[in-house]
Structure formats: structure tokens, C-alpha cells
Design a protein around this motif. Sequence first.
Motif, PDB file in Angstrom:
ATOM      1  N   PRO A  40      -0.536 -16.233 -15.532  1.00 13.67           N
ATOM      2  CA  PRO A  40       0.894 -16.545 -15.440  1.00 13.67           C
ATOM      3  C   PRO A  40       1.694 -15.750 -16.465  1.00 13.67           C
ATOM      4  O   PRO A  40       1.246 -15.532 -17.583  1.00 13.67           O
ATOM      5  CB  PRO A  40       0.956 -18.048 -15.726  1.00 13.67           C
ATOM      6  N   ARG A  41       2.883 -15.332 -16.069  1.00  9.24           N
ATOM      7  CA  ARG A  41       3.735 -14.552 -16.961  1.00  9.24           C
ATOM      8  C   ARG A  41       4.723 -15.414 -17.720  1.00  9.24           C
ATOM      9  O   ARG A  41       5.332 -14.959 -18.686  1.00  9.24           O
ATOM     10  CB  ARG A  41       4.489 -13.487 -16.160  1.00  9.24           C
ATOM     11  N   ASP A  42       4.922 -16.649 -17.272  1.00 13.24           N
ATOM     12  CA  ASP A  42       5.827 -17.549 -17.963  1.00 13.24           C
ATOM     13  C   ASP A  42       5.428 -18.979 -17.633  1.00 13.24           C
ATOM     14  O   ASP A  42       4.491 -19.221 -16.854  1.00 13.24           O
ATOM     15  CB  ASP A  42       7.295 -17.273 -17.594  1.00 13.24           C
ATOM     16  N   ALA A  43       6.133 -19.928 -18.238  1.00  9.99           N
ATOM     17  CA  ALA A  43       5.768 -21.334 -18.045  1.00  9.99           C
ATOM     18  C   ALA A  43       5.953 -21.762 -16.597  1.00  9.99           C
ATOM     19  O   ALA A  43       5.174 -22.568 -16.075  1.00  9.99           O
ATOM     20  CB  ALA A  43       6.605 -22.214 -18.976  1.00  9.99           C
ATOM     21  N   GLU A  44       6.974 -21.231 -15.934  1.00  9.89           N
ATOM     22  CA  GLU A  44       7.193 -21.596 -14.535  1.00  9.89           C
ATOM     23  C   GLU A  44       6.010 -21.174 -13.669  1.00  9.89           C
ATOM     24  O   GLU A  44       5.574 -21.929 -12.787  1.00  9.89           O
ATOM     25  CB  GLU A  44       8.487 -20.961 -14.025  1.00  9.89           C
ATOM     26  N   GLU A  45       5.451 -19.971 -13.929  1.00  8.94           N
ATOM     27  CA  GLU A  45       4.267 -19.554 -13.166  1.00  8.94           C
ATOM     28  C   GLU A  45       3.046 -20.385 -13.547  1.00  8.94           C
ATOM     29  O   GLU A  45       2.188 -20.640 -12.694  1.00  8.94           O
ATOM     30  CB  GLU A  45       4.006 -18.066 -13.396  1.00  8.94           C
ATOM     31  N   ALA A  46       2.962 -20.819 -14.789  1.00  9.06           N
ATOM     32  CA  ALA A  46       1.856 -21.693 -15.190  1.00  9.06           C
ATOM     33  C   ALA A  46       1.952 -23.027 -14.468  1.00  9.06           C
ATOM     34  O   ALA A  46       0.942 -23.588 -14.017  1.00  9.06           O
ATOM     35  CB  ALA A  46       1.871 -21.896 -16.703  1.00  9.06           C
ATOM     36  N   ILE A  47       3.169 -23.553 -14.332  1.00  7.09           N
ATOM     37  CA  ILE A  47       3.360 -24.810 -13.608  1.00  7.09           C
ATOM     38  C   ILE A  47       2.999 -24.621 -12.137  1.00  7.09           C
ATOM     39  O   ILE A  47       2.262 -25.429 -11.554  1.00  7.09           O
ATOM     40  CB  ILE A  47       4.815 -25.291 -13.760  1.00  7.09           C
ATOM     41  N   ALA A  48       3.500 -23.562 -11.538  1.00  9.83           N
ATOM     42  CA  ALA A  48       3.220 -23.314 -10.118  1.00  9.83           C
ATOM     43  C   ALA A  48       1.738 -23.102  -9.872  1.00  9.83           C
ATOM     44  O   ALA A  48       1.207 -23.484  -8.819  1.00  9.83           O
ATOM     45  CB  ALA A  48       4.021 -22.105  -9.634  1.00  9.83           C
ATOM     46  N   GLY A  49       1.040 -22.495 -10.842  1.00 10.69           N
ATOM     47  CA  GLY A  49      -0.383 -22.208 -10.671  1.00 10.69           C
ATOM     48  C   GLY A  49      -1.278 -23.402 -10.876  1.00 10.69           C
ATOM     49  O   GLY A  49      -2.478 -23.336 -10.550  1.00 10.69           O
ATOM     50  N   ILE A 150       8.628 -31.596 -14.542  1.00 11.21           N
ATOM     51  CA  ILE A 150       7.904 -31.891 -13.304  1.00 11.21           C
ATOM     52  C   ILE A 150       6.917 -30.762 -12.987  1.00 11.21           C
ATOM     53  O   ILE A 150       7.224 -29.576 -13.175  1.00 11.21           O
ATOM     54  CB  ILE A 150       8.904 -32.083 -12.146  1.00 11.21           C
ATOM     55  N   GLY A 151       5.732 -31.147 -12.496  1.00 11.51           N
ATOM     56  CA  GLY A 151       4.682 -30.180 -12.219  1.00 11.51           C
ATOM     57  C   GLY A 151       4.419 -29.920 -10.750  1.00 11.51           C
ATOM     58  O   GLY A 151       3.879 -28.874 -10.390  1.00 11.51           O
ATOM     59  N   ARG A 152       4.777 -30.867  -9.900  1.00 15.93           N
ATOM     60  CA  ARG A 152       4.593 -30.643  -8.467  1.00 15.93           C
ATOM     61  C   ARG A 152       5.694 -31.360  -7.699  1.00 15.93           C
ATOM     62  O   ARG A 152       6.301 -32.308  -8.189  1.00 15.93           O
ATOM     63  CB  ARG A 152       3.218 -31.121  -7.992  1.00 15.93           C
ATOM     64  N   ARG A 153       5.933 -30.897  -6.487  1.00 17.46           N
ATOM     65  CA  ARG A 153       7.009 -31.475  -5.677  1.00 17.46           C
ATOM     66  C   ARG A 153       6.752 -32.957  -5.438  1.00 17.46           C
ATOM     67  O   ARG A 153       5.628 -33.363  -5.128  1.00 17.46           O
ATOM     68  CB  ARG A 153       7.085 -30.731  -4.346  1.00 17.46           C
ATOM     69  N   ILE A 154       7.829 -33.745  -5.574  1.00 20.60           N
ATOM     70  CA  ILE A 154       7.671 -35.184  -5.443  1.00 20.60           C
ATOM     71  C   ILE A 154       8.905 -35.783  -4.769  1.00 20.60           C
ATOM     72  O   ILE A 154      10.036 -35.419  -5.086  1.00 20.60           O
ATOM     73  CB  ILE A 154       7.412 -35.837  -6.827  1.00 20.60           C
ATOM     74  N   LYS A 155       8.675 -36.673  -3.845  1.00 22.76           N
ATOM     75  CA  LYS A 155       9.746 -37.347  -3.115  1.00 22.76           C
ATOM     76  C   LYS A 155       9.277 -38.767  -2.802  1.00 22.76           C
ATOM     77  O   LYS A 155       8.141 -38.972  -2.373  1.00 22.76           O
ATOM     78  CB  LYS A 155      10.067 -36.578  -1.827  1.00 22.76           C
ATOM     79  N   ASP A 156      10.154 -39.743  -3.039  1.00 23.13           N
ATOM     80  CA  ASP A 156       9.860 -41.152  -2.724  1.00 23.13           C
ATOM     81  C   ASP A 156       8.571 -41.627  -3.387  1.00 23.13           C
ATOM     82  O   ASP A 156       7.732 -42.280  -2.752  1.00 23.13           O
ATOM     83  CB  ASP A 156       9.769 -41.361  -1.207  1.00 23.13           C
TER      84      ASP A 156
END
Length: 302
Positions: A40-49, A150-156
Motif C-alpha cells: 500500500p502507498r498510503d493509509a487508504e490503500e492499507a484500509i482497502a487492502g 471505518i475499514g469496510r463498507r457497512i449499512k444497517d
Amino acid sequence: MKLLHFIADGKTKLGVWTESGVLDVEAAAAEFGAAGGTVPRDAEEAIAGGEAALRTLRRLAEAAAASEAPERVLLPESGLAWAPCLARPNKIVCIGLNYRRHAEETNSPIPSSPIVFHKFNNALTAHQADVYLPRTSVKVDYEAELAIVIGRRIKDAAKERALDSVFGYCCANDLSARDLQMRTSQWALGKCCDGFAPLGPYLVTADEVGNPNDLRIRCEVNGEVRQDSNTSDMIFACDEIVSYLSQHMTLEPGDVILTGTPEGVVMGYPPERQVYLRDGDAVTVEIEKLGSLTNVMRSEAG
């Protein structure tokens, strides 16, 4: 794991805090290789990964610790030019009046539902960055806050499962221009000034934090303790907040939630003791397990 962003060679880079120094992830990958993983190149890519990205970062940190890593791989923290620990959150959602004693000090009723407002990316700033006090306000206040990332998509989400979606936590300062905030019933104008959301220094993964509702939280101004509380005083706990918000909006990876501030803000003082932030004031937010976030206030030029 403690992730962070720093600026070098004109760009923002991902780092990992270690006992031997801050791992420059890009330099470490060039030195040791990625062992088949995506770096990962940044924290956002670390979260997505997800966990795979964290495994790659752990391997790089272990390789550096086990070798004579060159100076370009392990950097002294004291020399870093910091950047916000998240660069581009999709949403910055804030919860108001969420500590019981803070509501009491401001003579506000205890909320029956979370009070929700927002900040925007222009408000993001880094540890050790100067924050410029807007010319349009004379009542800028500090607010030490725990931030949820938040680390992953979440709804309800049910409350019992809500924290499963959390990647980590960090320190935040919900700086607030009280005269602008209270001008109308909508708080946004006093919350969204440039630099009014310092974030960092680290983004600490949830596994290192444990229970987010049992963390000491403090704020100092020029070394004087102004706020000293515990996240256990929240009216709506972290799992309740994430669940509640997810009932009304989809939360995406990298979204940031500021969870409210404890008692001790300037607005809560008697009028004769209210001294708002001024040029040169150093404000430090410290949260157990998450480190200390310091910013110096400066007068806006012009």
C-alpha cells in the motif's frame, strides 16, 4: 500497528511506527521486496487492502528489524514532516454533545439521539501543523476527540457487529469557532474552517486499541491540562454511534467519525473565565494507546 503519513521528496508517503524508527514503506519495499504482496502507498490503500495489506506491512517491518536497515528505510520520528494520518476520507462525520459531563457544563439537555454534523476535507491538517485562526472569529475552542476510522463498507449494522467494520482509531481535535457555530441553529460554519480537523499522528489498528470506550482522553493548552476524562463517559458508545449512522447512510472504508468531546472546553467555563485560543497557543490532544496530537494556533494573515 501504527500507520502514519509523512512528506518527503515532495510527496506524501506511508510510514509504520516501530521501536527502531518509522518505516518508510516505499523504501522498505524497494530494499526487501514485497514477498508477492501488494504494497500500500498510503493509509487508504492499507484500509482497502484489508488483512493482506497489513500482513505485507508487518513483513516489511519485521525484515527491517531483523537486518541492518539503511537510514532511508528507518527514519527518526523527530525529523518527520507530518501529514494527516488519512489523506482523503469520503466523509468526516461528527457527533455533538456526546459526553455527559460536557453536556452538563454547557447547560445542554442530554441528547436522546446522537447529534450529527459534518466537517470537510479542507479542515484536515497534520500533527505539528500550524492552524490559522480565522479573521471572522474571536472564539476558537479546542475539543479533544476520539476518531473512528471505518475499514469496510457497512449499512444497517446491528450494534453487536458494528465495531467489526472499524479499521482503527486516532486522535482528533474538533476545533470550533463558537461565535460562528452559534450564529444559526446549524453548526457547520463554526466547524468547517480550514485546518479545523487535526488528525493523527498515528492511525492505530483496532486490534491494538481493544475497547474504545475505556481510553483516557486529555487536552492541554500550553502545558495546562484543560480536559481529562475517559471515553467511558460517552452518552452513545462507539458501537452505538457506528450502528446508528449506518442506519441512515452507508459508511465507506476510510470514513472518519469524530465521537464528541469531554468536559473542559472554553465554552463550558463561566463567562468571566472564558479565554479562547490565541496566536501562539499550543494545543495537545492525547488519548491512551493513540499518542499525542499537537498543533500551534496562528493569527490569520491579512
